[in-house]
Scaffold this motif. Structure first.
Motif, PDB file in Angstrom:
ATOM      1  N   LYS A 262      18.739   3.051  84.943  1.00 20.88           N
ATOM      2  CA  LYS A 262      19.706   2.305  84.049  1.00 20.88           C
ATOM      3  C   LYS A 262      21.021   2.029  84.743  1.00 20.88           C
ATOM      4  CE  LYS A 262      16.593   1.682  80.656  1.00 20.88           C
ATOM      5  NZ  LYS A 262      15.771   0.467  80.557  1.00 20.88           N
TER       6      LYS A 262
ATOM      7  N   PHE B 139      24.894   0.274  84.923  1.00 22.66           N
ATOM      8  CA  PHE B 139      25.983  -0.224  84.130  1.00 22.66           C
ATOM      9  C   PHE B 139      27.086  -0.576  85.206  1.00 22.66           C
ATOM     10  CE2 PHE B 139      23.358   2.491  81.230  1.00 22.66           C
ATOM     11  CZ  PHE B 139      23.066   1.448  80.129  1.00 22.66           C
TER      12      PHE B 139
ATOM     13  N   ASN C  85      30.212  -2.583  81.097  1.00 17.83           N
ATOM     14  CA  ASN C  85      29.493  -3.337  80.469  1.00 17.83           C
ATOM     15  C   ASN C  85      28.109  -2.537  79.726  1.00 17.83           C
ATOM     16  OD1 ASN C  85      27.828  -5.539  79.285  1.00 17.83           O
ATOM     17  ND2 ASN C  85      28.768  -6.850  80.699  1.00 17.83           N
ATOM     18  N   LYS C  86      28.039  -2.599  78.547  1.00 16.66           N
ATOM     19  CA  LYS C  86      26.762  -1.704  77.909  1.00 16.66           C
ATOM     20  C   LYS C  86      25.617  -2.575  77.920  1.00 16.66           C
ATOM     21  CE  LYS C  86      29.529   1.219  75.073  1.00 16.66           C
ATOM     22  NZ  LYS C  86      29.734   1.910  73.580  1.00 16.66           N
ATOM     23  N   ASN C  87      25.724  -3.765  78.445  1.00 13.36           N
ATOM     24  CA  ASN C  87      24.282  -4.474  78.757  1.00 13.36           C
ATOM     25  C   ASN C  87      23.762  -4.219  79.800  1.00 13.36           C
ATOM     26  OD1 ASN C  87      24.506  -6.156  76.358  1.00 13.36           O
ATOM     27  ND2 ASN C  87      25.954  -7.514  77.242  1.00 13.36           N
ATOM     28  N   VAL C  88      22.723  -3.335  79.928  1.00 12.14           N
ATOM     29  CA  VAL C  88      22.233  -2.745  81.318  1.00 12.14           C
ATOM     30  C   VAL C  88      21.881  -3.831  82.198  1.00 12.14           C
ATOM     31  CG1 VAL C  88      19.931  -2.694  80.453  1.00 12.14           C
ATOM     32  CG2 VAL C  88      20.723  -1.292  82.290  1.00 12.14           C
ATOM     33  N   ALA C  89      22.295  -3.617  83.569  1.00 16.02           N
ATOM     34  CA  ALA C  89      22.048  -4.609  84.490  1.00 16.02           C
ATOM     35  C   ALA C  89      20.538  -4.362  84.825  1.00 16.02           C
ATOM     36  CB  ALA C  89      22.841  -4.413  85.853  1.00 16.02           C
ATOM     37  N   ASN C  90      20.048  -5.452  85.171  1.00 16.67           N
ATOM     38  CA  ASN C  90      18.753  -5.563  85.655  1.00 16.67           C
ATOM     39  C   ASN C  90      18.616  -5.140  87.350  1.00 16.67           C
ATOM     40  OD1 ASN C  90      16.073  -6.150  86.785  1.00 16.67           O
ATOM     41  ND2 ASN C  90      15.791  -7.889  85.463  1.00 16.67           N
TER      42      ASN C  90
END
Length: 227
Positions: free
Chosen positions: A75, A77, A81-86
């Protein structure tokens, strides 16, 4: 401006090499625009073999902060940013561009030393804007080798040892043209560091308005870096 990359990983993860190779590419940059570090989760051999109870608590708190299961990996980040990067589509060039085109309102100076078994760190932050935020310092260690699934024996680059004062950081108020200082001390003995000469400190600042990292700085132990 530098981009912060925090990766949650484990040695038995078949997909983690994707991120490890991305970090390795970024590591080769003469001027590191992206500052990566890795946190090993509870299923990693690093967690059991090299993490003391103190470091394990930081690893677990990291997962809690980002809302992760403690065995999740990889995972990634970016800039808190708490939206995990792909991790499948993330590229080094994309991250470099984000650093080059990012805001340049916050600058960080960093210095550290070794005094016996302790590592004192001083961070100085200069700002071109007024805001409330947090200062976070991370102690990382290089040079430790371990078996990584699908890669064999590799060096674990910038392996997290401790956050200071916490994963969330220390609250500070920043004012235009008014430098702010933060000091902390890491206990090398308590963290069971293998070699302090292979350690680095990473400091970054987040803005409370969006929780995102404004800038990051890194330095080897004993190195002094200005803005």
């Amino acid at each position: 401006n530098r981009v912060l990359l925090e990766d949650i990983t484990k040695t038995g993860c078949q997909y983690c090499p994707i991120v490890i190779r991305l970090i390795e590419e970024l590591r080769q940059d003469a001027q590191q625009l992206v500052v990566p570090l890795s946190v090993h989760n509870s299923n990693s051999s690093i967690y059991s073999a090299y993490y003391t109870q103190t470091t394990r608590q930081f690893a677990d708190k990291f997962c809690e902060y980002f809302g992760l299961d403690k065995s999740a990996a990889p995972k990634v980040f970016i800039n808190r940013n708490k939206n995990v990067a792909n991790h499948d589509t993330l590229t080094a060039d994309e991250l470099r561009a984000q650093a080059v085109n990012g805001p340049k309102d916050v600058a960080i100076a960093l210095e550290s030393s070794v005094e016996g078994t302790t590592i004192p760190v001083k961070v100085t932050i200069g700002s071109k804007k007024d805001f409330s935020g947090k200062v976070v310092v991370v102690l990382v260690e290089n040079g430790i080798e371990a078996y990584q699934q699908n890669m064999g024996n590799i060096e674990m680059y910038r392996m997290m040892r401790a956050y200071a004062p916490s994963v969330e950081g220390e609250s500070k108020s920043f004012k235009t043209n008014s430098p702010v200082s933060y000091t902390t001390t890491f206990d090398a003995k308590n963290l069971a560091l293998v070699n302090t000469a292979n350690c680095e400190v990473i400091a970054f600042v987040t803005d409370d308005a969006d929780g995102l990292c404004e800038n990051a700085q890194f330095a080897k132990i004993g190195e002094v870096k200005g803005y």
